[in-house]
Scaffold this active site. Structure first.
Site, PDB file in Angstrom:
ATOM      1  N   GLY A   9       0.827  -1.217   0.000  1.00 53.68           N
ATOM      2  CA  GLY A   9       0.000   0.000   0.000  1.00 53.68           C
ATOM      3  C   GLY A   9       0.853   1.255   0.000  1.00 53.68           C
ATOM      4  O   GLY A   9       0.600   2.191   0.757  1.00 53.68           O
ATOM      5  N   ALA A  10       1.853   1.277  -0.896  1.00 52.13           N
ATOM      6  CA  ALA A  10       2.769   2.434  -0.928  1.00 52.13           C
ATOM      7  C   ALA A  10       2.301   3.509  -1.904  1.00 52.13           C
ATOM      8  O   ALA A  10       2.962   4.526  -2.058  1.00 52.13           O
ATOM      9  CB  ALA A  10       4.176   1.966  -1.289  1.00 52.13           C
ATOM     10  N   ALA A  12      -0.213   5.464  -1.611  1.00 51.46           N
ATOM     11  CA  ALA A  12      -0.907   6.593  -0.974  1.00 51.46           C
ATOM     12  C   ALA A  12      -0.558   6.644   0.510  1.00 51.46           C
ATOM     13  O   ALA A  12       0.030   5.700   1.058  1.00 51.46           O
ATOM     14  CB  ALA A  12      -2.424   6.430  -1.139  1.00 51.46           C
ATOM     15  N   SER A 140      -3.932   0.104  14.360  1.00 51.36           N
ATOM     16  CA  SER A 140      -4.776   1.299  14.503  1.00 51.36           C
ATOM     17  C   SER A 140      -5.199   1.412  15.954  1.00 51.36           C
ATOM     18  O   SER A 140      -5.176   0.408  16.697  1.00 51.36           O
ATOM     19  CB  SER A 140      -6.030   1.136  13.638  1.00 51.36           C
ATOM     20  OG  SER A 140      -6.948   2.180  13.874  1.00 51.36           O
ATOM     21  N   TYR A 153     -14.495  -3.073  10.701  1.00 50.63           N
ATOM     22  CA  TYR A 153     -13.146  -2.494  10.577  1.00 50.63           C
ATOM     23  C   TYR A 153     -12.372  -2.738  11.879  1.00 50.63           C
ATOM     24  O   TYR A 153     -11.221  -3.192  11.855  1.00 50.63           O
ATOM     25  CB  TYR A 153     -13.204  -0.996  10.248  1.00 50.63           C
ATOM     26  CG  TYR A 153     -11.832  -0.359  10.200  1.00 50.63           C
ATOM     27  CD1 TYR A 153     -10.914  -0.730   9.207  1.00 50.63           C
ATOM     28  CD2 TYR A 153     -11.414   0.574  11.153  1.00 50.63           C
ATOM     29  CE1 TYR A 153      -9.631  -0.179   9.165  1.00 50.63           C
ATOM     30  CE2 TYR A 153     -10.142   1.134  11.118  1.00 50.63           C
ATOM     31  CZ  TYR A 153      -9.261   0.750  10.120  1.00 50.63           C
ATOM     32  OH  TYR A 153      -7.990   1.282  10.085  1.00 50.63           O
ATOM     33  N   PRO A 183      -1.890   4.017  14.871  1.00 52.85           N
ATOM     34  CA  PRO A 183      -2.232   5.442  14.882  1.00 52.85           C
ATOM     35  C   PRO A 183      -3.709   5.691  15.153  1.00 52.85           C
ATOM     36  O   PRO A 183      -4.567   4.862  14.829  1.00 52.85           O
ATOM     37  CB  PRO A 183      -1.894   5.914  13.457  1.00 52.85           C
ATOM     38  CG  PRO A 183      -1.438   4.705  12.689  1.00 52.85           C
ATOM     39  CD  PRO A 183      -1.779   3.496  13.495  1.00 52.85           C
ATOM     40  N   VAL A 186      -5.561   9.781  11.037  1.00 54.50           N
ATOM     41  CA  VAL A 186      -4.509  10.272  10.132  1.00 54.50           C
ATOM     42  C   VAL A 186      -5.171  10.820   8.878  1.00 54.50           C
ATOM     43  O   VAL A 186      -6.034  10.146   8.284  1.00 54.50           O
ATOM     44  CB  VAL A 186      -3.543   9.135   9.698  1.00 54.50           C
ATOM     45  CG1 VAL A 186      -2.295   9.713   9.042  1.00 54.50           C
ATOM     46  CG2 VAL A 186      -3.179   8.216  10.854  1.00 54.50           C
TER      47      VAL A 186
HETATM   48  P1  NAP Z   1      -4.832   5.301   2.152  1.00 54.11           P
HETATM   49  O1  NAP Z   1      -4.259   6.655   1.920  1.00 54.11           O
HETATM   50  O2  NAP Z   1      -6.193   5.014   1.627  1.00 54.11           O
HETATM   51  O3  NAP Z   1      -3.794   4.192   1.646  1.00 54.11           O
HETATM   52  C1  NAP Z   1      -4.152   2.825   1.647  1.00 54.11           C
HETATM   53  C2  NAP Z   1      -3.144   2.023   0.842  1.00 54.11           C
HETATM   54  O4  NAP Z   1      -3.556   0.643   0.859  1.00 54.11           O
HETATM   55  C3  NAP Z   1      -3.100   2.457  -0.608  1.00 54.11           C
HETATM   56  O5  NAP Z   1      -1.763   2.535  -1.039  1.00 54.11           O
HETATM   57  C4  NAP Z   1      -3.835   1.335  -1.348  1.00 54.11           C
HETATM   58  O6  NAP Z   1      -3.250   1.146  -2.641  1.00 54.11           O
HETATM   59  C5  NAP Z   1      -3.527   0.128  -0.464  1.00 54.11           C
HETATM   60  N1  NAP Z   1      -4.534  -0.908  -0.673  1.00 54.11           N
HETATM   61  C6  NAP Z   1      -5.842  -0.885  -0.312  1.00 54.11           C
HETATM   62  N2  NAP Z   1      -6.475  -1.982  -0.766  1.00 54.11           N
HETATM   63  C7  NAP Z   1      -5.532  -2.719  -1.424  1.00 54.11           C
HETATM   64  C8  NAP Z   1      -5.561  -3.942  -2.124  1.00 54.11           C
HETATM   65  N3  NAP Z   1      -6.693  -4.666  -2.245  1.00 54.11           N
HETATM   66  N4  NAP Z   1      -4.435  -4.404  -2.692  1.00 54.11           N
HETATM   67  C9  NAP Z   1      -3.279  -3.700  -2.583  1.00 54.11           C
HETATM   68  N5  NAP Z   1      -3.177  -2.536  -1.936  1.00 54.11           N
HETATM   69  C10 NAP Z   1      -4.299  -2.040  -1.366  1.00 54.11           C
HETATM   70  O7  NAP Z   1      -4.940   5.023   3.735  1.00 54.11           O
HETATM   71  P2  NAP Z   1      -3.855   5.112   4.923  1.00 54.11           P
HETATM   72  O8  NAP Z   1      -4.484   5.912   5.991  1.00 54.11           O
HETATM   73  O9  NAP Z   1      -2.514   5.459   4.439  1.00 54.11           O
HETATM   74  O10 NAP Z   1      -3.902   3.588   5.398  1.00 54.11           O
HETATM   75  C11 NAP Z   1      -2.762   2.773   5.559  1.00 54.11           C
HETATM   76  C12 NAP Z   1      -2.984   1.842   6.733  1.00 54.11           C
HETATM   77  O11 NAP Z   1      -3.101   2.619   7.925  1.00 54.11           O
HETATM   78  C13 NAP Z   1      -4.258   0.988   6.652  1.00 54.11           C
HETATM   79  O12 NAP Z   1      -3.953  -0.319   7.083  1.00 54.11           O
HETATM   80  C14 NAP Z   1      -5.196   1.678   7.629  1.00 54.11           C
HETATM   81  O13 NAP Z   1      -6.149   0.777   8.159  1.00 54.11           O
HETATM   82  C15 NAP Z   1      -4.217   2.162   8.672  1.00 54.11           C
HETATM   83  N6  NAP Z   1      -4.685   3.253   9.533  1.00 54.11           N
HETATM   84  C16 NAP Z   1      -5.145   4.424   8.997  1.00 54.11           C
HETATM   85  C17 NAP Z   1      -5.606   5.426   9.855  1.00 54.11           C
HETATM   86  C18 NAP Z   1      -6.164   6.727   9.322  1.00 54.11           C
HETATM   87  O14 NAP Z   1      -6.858   7.431  10.074  1.00 54.11           O
HETATM   88  N7  NAP Z   1      -5.880   7.117   8.088  1.00 54.11           N
HETATM   89  C19 NAP Z   1      -5.549   5.248  11.233  1.00 54.11           C
HETATM   90  C20 NAP Z   1      -5.055   4.053  11.748  1.00 54.11           C
HETATM   91  C21 NAP Z   1      -4.620   3.072  10.889  1.00 54.11           C
HETATM   92  P3  NAP Z   1      -4.077   0.967  -4.005  1.00 54.11           P
HETATM   93  O15 NAP Z   1      -5.382   1.687  -3.837  1.00 54.11           O
HETATM   94  O16 NAP Z   1      -3.179   1.546  -5.040  1.00 54.11           O
HETATM   95  O17 NAP Z   1      -4.227  -0.513  -4.128  1.00 54.11           O
END
Ligand code: NAP
Length: 261
Positions: A9-10, A12, A140, A153, A183, A186
Site C-alpha cells: 500500500g505504498a 498513498a 490502529s 473495521y 495510529p 490520520v
Molecule cells: P490510504 O491513503 O487510503 O492508503 C491505503 C493504501 O492501501 C493504498 O496505497 C492502497 O493502494 C492500499 N490498498 C488498499 N487496498 C488494497 C488492495 N486490495 N491491494 C493492494 N493494496 C491495497 O490510507 P492510509 O491511511 O494510508 O492507510 C494505511 C494503513 O493505515 C491501513 O492499514 C489503515 O487501516 C491504517 N490506519 C489508517 C488510519 C487513518 O486514520 N488514516 C488510522 C489508523 C490506521 P491501491 O489503492 O493503489 O491498491
C-alpha cells in the site's frame, strides 16, 4: 550495502510517507499496490531524490495467487527483504451491524487480514532463512478500542493486533522483530475510501482539529526500525493531541459554538 524494505500500500498515505523516510535513510524499496501509475511516480521521485533503487510490484493483495506470484517474481538480490511494512488496508463503509454491507465486510477482511497473511507467509520465510528481519504491522487505535458503526473495521484491526503478538512469539527464535504501529486519526485517503469518494463527508472527519499526518506515522515507523539490534518496539500507539481515545475528540468549531451559544 543498502537494506531492502517491502511496503504494501505504498501508492498513498502512510505507505508513501514510509517509502519516503526509508529512502531518505538509505533503503532500497519494493513498493506494492493496485495503482501502478502512482507507484511508478514514487519510484522515479525516490530514485531522483535519494538515489534509491525501487521495484514496483503491482497486484491486489486480496488475491492470494497474485500476491504469491509477485513475491516469487522477485529477482534473487531483491529477496533479501530486511523489513516488511504491512500497511495496505482500508475501512469500507460505516454502518450498524444490522445494516452493514457484506461486500464491504469482505473487502475489509480480505485486505486487512487475508492480504496481510498472504504476504507475510511469503516474506517471513525469507527472513527466517537469513535469521534477520523486522515486520511492522500498521494496526490502529481501532485495534485497541471499538466505536459505533466501526464494527467490522475494528474487528479486522483487532485481528491484526492478535496476529502481531502471535507472529512475535513465532519469529523471536529466528531473530525477526515484530512491531505494531497503531495510529489514531490520520489525514490520508482513508476517509475518502471509506465513504466511496464522498469528499465532503471525508473532509468532515478532519474538520476543526489537527489530525496526524502520514509523515507523523512514518516517523514512528522509522523510530521503531532504527532502534539498536537488541531493542524491539512491540507496540506504539500515537494519537493526534486533539483525540483522547477513539471516540473523544475536541474540535475548534464545537468549542467556539459552545463559547458563543
Ligand atoms: P490510504 O491513503 O487510503 O492508503 C491505503 C493504501 O492501501 C493504498 O496505497 C492502497 O493502494 C492500499 N490498498 C488498499 N487496498 C488494497 C488492495 N486490495 N491491494 C493492494 N493494496 C491495497 O490510507 P492510509 O491511511 O494510508 O492507510 C494505511 C494503513 O493505515 C491501513 O492499514 C489503515 O487501516 C491504517 N490506519 C489508517 C488510519 C487513518 O486514520 N488514516 C488510522 C489508523 C490506521 P491501491 O489503492 O493503489 O491498491
Amino acid at each position: 550495502m543498502r537494506k531492502i524494505a517491502l511496503i504494501t500500500g505504498a501508492s498513498a498515505g502512510i505507505g508513501t510517507a514510509t517509502a519516503e523516510i526509508l529512502a531518505e535513510n538509505g533503503y532500497n524499496l519494493i513498493v506494492t499496490g493496485r495503482r501502478k501509475g502512482l507507484l511508478d511516480k514514487l519510484k522515479s521521485e525516490l530514485g531522483v531524490k535519494f538515489k534509491s533503487d525501487v521495484l514496483v510490484l503491482n497486484f491486489d493483495i486480496r488475491d492470494r495467487a497474485q500476491t504469491e506470484a509477485a513475491i516469487d517474481s522477485l529477482p534473487k538480490s531483491w529477496k533479501n527483504v530486511d523489513v516488511l511494512i504491512n500497511n495496505a488496508g482500508l475501512a469500507a463503509g460505516l454502518a450498524p451491524i444490522q445494516e452493514g454491507s457484506a461486500d464491504d465486510w469482505d473487502q475489509m477482511i480480505d485486505t486487512n487480514i487475508r492480504g496481510l497473511l498472504y504476504i507475510t507467509r511469503k516474506v517471513a520465510p525469507l527472513m527466517v532463512k537469513r535469521g534477520y528481519g523486522h515486520i511492522v504491522n500498521i494496526t490502529s487505535i481501532a485495534a485497541k478500542e471499538v466505536y459505533e458503526n466501526g464494527n467490522v473495521y475494528c474487528a479486522t484491526k483487532h485481528a491484526v493486533d492478535a496476529l502481531t503478538r502471535g507472529m512475535r512469539i513465532d519469529l523471536v527464535k529466528h531473530g525477526v522483530k515484530v512491531t505494531s504501529i497503531a495510529p489514531g486519526m490520520v489525514n490520508t485517503e482513508f476517509s475518502l475510501v471509506r465513504f466511496k469518494g464522498d469528499k465532503a463527508r471525508a473532509d468532515k472527519v478532519y474538520e476543526g482539529l489537527a489530525p496526524l499526518s502520514a509523515d507523523d506515522v512514518a516517523e514512528a515507523v522509522w523510530f521503531a526500525l532504527s532502534r539498536p539490534a537488541h531493542v524491539n518496539i512491540n507496540d506504539m500507539l500515537l494519537m493526534p493531541t486533539a483525540q483522547a481515545n477513539i471516540t473523544t475528540t475536541v474540535r475548534k468549531q464545537n468549542l467556539s459554538q459552545t463559547e458563543t451559544s
